[in-house]
Design an enzyme around this catalytic site. Sequence first.
Site, PDB file in Angstrom:
ATOM      1  N   GLY A 154       0.776  -1.207  -0.002  1.00 21.80           N
ATOM      2  CA  GLY A 154       0.144   0.090   0.101  1.00 21.80           C
ATOM      3  C   GLY A 154       0.853   1.249  -0.059  1.00 21.80           C
ATOM      4  N   CYS A 155       0.237   2.427  -0.332  1.00 15.10           N
ATOM      5  CA  CYS A 155       0.883   3.540  -0.511  1.00 15.10           C
ATOM      6  C   CYS A 155       1.416   3.923   0.920  1.00 15.10           C
ATOM      7  CB  CYS A 155      -0.129   4.799  -0.944  1.00 15.10           C
ATOM      8  SG  CYS A 155      -1.484   4.851  -0.164  1.00 15.10           S
ATOM      9  N   TYR A 156       0.657   4.116   2.031  1.00 18.98           N
ATOM     10  CA  TYR A 156       1.529   4.433   3.301  1.00 18.98           C
ATOM     11  C   TYR A 156       2.084   3.355   4.053  1.00 18.98           C
ATOM     12  CZ  TYR A 156      -2.653   8.202   3.812  1.00 18.98           C
ATOM     13  OH  TYR A 156      -3.009   9.163   3.709  1.00 18.98           O
ATOM     14  N   THR A 158       4.457   1.804   2.107  1.00 16.54           N
ATOM     15  CA  THR A 158       5.635   1.869   1.737  1.00 16.54           C
ATOM     16  C   THR A 158       6.520   3.257   2.208  1.00 16.54           C
ATOM     17  OG1 THR A 158       4.766   1.109  -0.629  1.00 16.54           O
ATOM     18  CG2 THR A 158       6.652   2.501  -0.705  1.00 16.54           C
TER      19      THR A 158
END
Length: 281
Positions: A154-156, A158
């Site tokens: 996921g973005c967060y 990462t």
Amino acid sequence: MQSNQEKIKVGIVGGTGYTGVELLRNLASHPAVEVTMITSRSEDGVAVADMYPNLRGIYDLQFSVPNIEQLKTCDVVFFATPHGVAMSMANALIENGVKVIDLAADFRIEDLAVWEKWYGMTHSGADLMTDVVYGLPEYYRLRIKKAKIIANPGCYPTSILLGILPLLKAGLVETTSIIADGKSGVSGAGKGANVAMLGAEMSESFKAYSVNGHRHQPEMVEKMNEVTGIPVDLTFVPHLVPMVRGMESTIYATLKPDVSKEMTQEAIQTLYEETYASEPF
């Protein structure tokens, strides 16, 4: 091994969202890749260049309805789809030697009971999980190379895992009081119609959301537990900021008493520089 002349044939399932078009843009400059098909049920028959003029002259493709038999002709298939799609098609693909890279969350969490709790649906791919590797190359690079299914983080996770894992691996910080404050642009929510994402709603605004629990939290905790071998307590609060894209995460951790005196700011800086010395970023 691919020869110099033979390109990797790539298929993309779900190519009309922000993730799909960003993937198209990135693959366009990859010298060893040829995108051979891209799917969208809603845009079947529409030329990629007509939907995305910035890709005109790069892709001579049309969107098509997903067809598993055609996808089996690819070497790699990316899923830029809603949760649940990749797990329903992955088995048929990997059985035919096709590598799967899921940009959604179907395979990010190994504990499927936890996954089902946070994503609100039954996970139908339990038998696939032994073939899955978490796609954070800075920590799983060798396993990724051999993986049949890659779960794109996921973005967060990462941004936060790259920030905290060096300290956790070195055993320098307490595992009972880690706080992550994440801030994201609006495109992270996707293209779907949502009143909260309207310009008049989010412009000149700044707000926390999912304060009572965000689905990226268990994903991060699972990987932190894996690195430390003990339970990690993480408080995570995401925020929406009035920008299209981008992410900034601030992570708070407490140095252990026995290392707090010797770990100067310079020593911590050196730790991060050495950890990521060979990474592109």
